[in-house]
Design a protein around this motif. Sequence first.
Motif, PDB file in Angstrom:
ATOM      1  N   GLY A   1       0.842  -1.030  -0.231  1.00  0.00           N
ATOM      2  CA  GLY A   1       0.386  -0.026  -0.492  1.00  0.00           C
ATOM      3  C   GLY A   1       0.800   1.538   0.005  1.00  0.00           C
ATOM      4  N   LEU A   2       2.141   0.988   0.468  1.00  0.00           N
ATOM      5  CA  LEU A   2       2.622   2.618   0.320  1.00  0.00           C
ATOM      6  C   LEU A   2       3.482   2.841  -0.611  1.00  0.00           C
ATOM      7  CD1 LEU A   2       4.834   4.572   2.790  1.00  0.00           C
ATOM      8  CD2 LEU A   2       6.735   2.546   2.236  1.00  0.00           C
ATOM      9  N   LEU A   3       3.789   1.573  -1.526  1.00  0.00           N
ATOM     10  CA  LEU A   3       4.393   2.039  -2.943  1.00  0.00           C
ATOM     11  C   LEU A   3       3.499   2.781  -3.788  1.00  0.00           C
ATOM     12  CD1 LEU A   3       6.384  -0.927  -2.863  1.00  0.00           C
ATOM     13  CD2 LEU A   3       7.498   1.301  -2.708  1.00  0.00           C
TER      14      LEU A   3
ATOM     15  N   LEU B   1      20.385   6.700   1.751  1.00  0.00           N
ATOM     16  CA  LEU B   1      20.950   6.014   2.566  1.00  0.00           C
ATOM     17  C   LEU B   1      20.595   4.559   3.196  1.00  0.00           C
ATOM     18  CD1 LEU B   1      23.604   6.354   4.950  1.00  0.00           C
ATOM     19  CD2 LEU B   1      21.849   7.806   5.860  1.00  0.00           C
ATOM     20  N   ALA B   2      18.902   4.750   3.829  1.00  0.00           N
ATOM     21  CA  ALA B   2      18.480   3.584   4.551  1.00  0.00           C
ATOM     22  C   ALA B   2      18.714   2.695   3.369  1.00  0.00           C
ATOM     23  CB  ALA B   2      17.217   4.015   3.951  1.00  0.00           C
ATOM     24  N   GLN B   3      18.816   2.171   1.713  1.00  0.00           N
ATOM     25  CA  GLN B   3      19.104   1.321   1.237  1.00  0.00           C
ATOM     26  C   GLN B   3      20.128   0.432   1.291  1.00  0.00           C
ATOM     27  OE1 GLN B   3      16.079  -0.239  -0.148  1.00  0.00           O
ATOM     28  NE2 GLN B   3      15.815   1.862   1.152  1.00  0.00           N
ATOM     29  N   ALA B   4      21.364   1.137   1.707  1.00  0.00           N
ATOM     30  CA  ALA B   4      22.828   1.173   2.439  1.00  0.00           C
ATOM     31  C   ALA B   4      22.713   0.394   3.475  1.00  0.00           C
ATOM     32  CB  ALA B   4      23.654   1.962   2.231  1.00  0.00           C
ATOM     33  N   VAL B   5      22.099   0.691   4.427  1.00  0.00           N
ATOM     34  CA  VAL B   5      22.163   0.109   5.327  1.00  0.00           C
ATOM     35  C   VAL B   5      21.395  -1.193   5.888  1.00  0.00           C
ATOM     36  CG1 VAL B   5      20.901   0.576   8.327  1.00  0.00           C
ATOM     37  CG2 VAL B   5      22.705   2.504   6.867  1.00  0.00           C
ATOM     38  N   ARG B   6      20.058  -0.908   4.603  1.00  0.00           N
ATOM     39  CA  ARG B   6      19.370  -2.567   4.367  1.00  0.00           C
ATOM     40  C   ARG B   6      20.952  -3.835   4.202  1.00  0.00           C
ATOM     41  NH1 ARG B   6      15.141  -0.823   2.127  1.00  0.00           N
ATOM     42  NH2 ARG B   6      13.462  -2.158   4.183  1.00  0.00           N
TER      43      ARG B   6
ATOM     44  N   VAL C   1      13.238   4.488   8.646  1.00  0.00           N
ATOM     45  CA  VAL C   1      13.157   5.998   7.392  1.00  0.00           C
ATOM     46  C   VAL C   1      12.398   6.221   6.404  1.00  0.00           C
ATOM     47  CG1 VAL C   1      15.566   7.058   6.450  1.00  0.00           C
ATOM     48  CG2 VAL C   1      15.375   6.268   9.077  1.00  0.00           C
ATOM     49  N   GLU C   2      12.634   4.911   5.716  1.00  0.00           N
ATOM     50  CA  GLU C   2      11.971   4.805   4.987  1.00  0.00           C
ATOM     51  C   GLU C   2      10.421   5.078   3.791  1.00  0.00           C
ATOM     52  OE1 GLU C   2      13.010   1.095   1.312  1.00  0.00           O
ATOM     53  OE2 GLU C   2      11.665   0.406   3.240  1.00  0.00           O
ATOM     54  N   VAL C   3      10.028   4.332   5.206  1.00  0.00           N
ATOM     55  CA  VAL C   3       8.601   4.927   5.196  1.00  0.00           C
ATOM     56  C   VAL C   3       7.597   6.020   5.507  1.00  0.00           C
ATOM     57  CG1 VAL C   3       6.420   4.457   6.723  1.00  0.00           C
ATOM     58  CG2 VAL C   3       7.687   2.083   5.910  1.00  0.00           C
ATOM     59  N   ALA C   4       8.640   7.384   6.032  1.00  0.00           N
ATOM     60  CA  ALA C   4       8.394   8.324   6.070  1.00  0.00           C
ATOM     61  C   ALA C   4       9.641   8.829   5.469  1.00  0.00           C
ATOM     62  CB  ALA C   4       9.384   9.009   7.475  1.00  0.00           C
ATOM     63  N   ALA C   5      10.224   8.339   4.418  1.00  0.00           N
ATOM     64  CA  ALA C   5      10.847   9.348   3.290  1.00  0.00           C
ATOM     65  C   ALA C   5      10.508   9.000   1.500  1.00  0.00           C
ATOM     66  CB  ALA C   5      12.598   9.510   3.617  1.00  0.00           C
TER      67      ALA C   5
ATOM     68  N   SER D   1       3.348   6.628   8.124  1.00  0.00           N
ATOM     69  CA  SER D   1       4.424   5.826   9.138  1.00  0.00           C
ATOM     70  C   SER D   1       3.427   5.346  10.820  1.00  0.00           C
ATOM     71  CB  SER D   1       5.119   7.029  10.121  1.00  0.00           C
ATOM     72  OG  SER D   1       6.120   7.360   8.569  1.00  0.00           O
ATOM     73  N   ALA D   2       2.622   6.401  11.051  1.00  0.00           N
ATOM     74  CA  ALA D   2       2.017   5.727  12.105  1.00  0.00           C
ATOM     75  C   ALA D   2       0.746   3.803  11.786  1.00  0.00           C
ATOM     76  CB  ALA D   2       0.104   6.120  12.083  1.00  0.00           C
ATOM     77  N   ALA D   3       1.123   3.682  11.178  1.00  0.00           N
ATOM     78  CA  ALA D   3       0.855   1.993  10.821  1.00  0.00           C
ATOM     79  C   ALA D   3       1.724   1.092  10.343  1.00  0.00           C
ATOM     80  CB  ALA D   3      -0.183   1.757   9.513  1.00  0.00           C
ATOM     81  N   ASN D   4       3.119   1.983  10.583  1.00  0.00           N
ATOM     82  CA  ASN D   4       3.806   1.366  10.560  1.00  0.00           C
ATOM     83  C   ASN D   4       4.414   1.056  11.913  1.00  0.00           C
ATOM     84  OD1 ASN D   4       6.672  -0.311   9.289  1.00  0.00           O
ATOM     85  ND2 ASN D   4       7.701   2.138   9.983  1.00  0.00           N
TER      86      ASN D   4
END
Length: 171
Positions: A51-53, A81-86, A128-132, A147-150
Amino acid sequence: MTWYALLLLAAVCQRLAELVRTRRNAAWARTRDGVEHGRGHYPAMVALHSGLLVCCLAEPVLLHRPFLPALGWPMLALVLLAQAVRLWCMSTLGPRWTTRVVVLPGAPLVRTGPYRFLHHPNYAVVVVEVAALPLVHTAWVTAVVFSAANALLLAVRVRCENAALASAAPA
């Protein structure tokens, strides 16, 4: 807008690749007596991320959201940056990484890589990803709602994973 749609398509492809990796790694874990926990909340996670996407694209299109460079570029940097950390998390866990909670009885907790710094670094990546990701193209309603649902879903997920890891810890 085309480049944002391509970014979202890349995110979809990444999610699909993660599902393939999850299937492979979960099978590997099962051959080593791995036990899955939290099956009940997993469909909600899949629905949330799907749903996010969809909403990341729908909100800017339907509500004519503009790209705001002062917001979009920093948010894109956070997403990357989040993808790099993932990828660091996935590399550190190796075959133990899945999108499901599958633990190996008696296996020690991983305390290397990003796990030196955070108990659940991949979940920090997801926050971070869901918000950004929505904010890259000013989809602020999507960012707030998801973000709230997450946060609610991660509260369940982290509690489940902590209990599973504690029950499987070496004596």
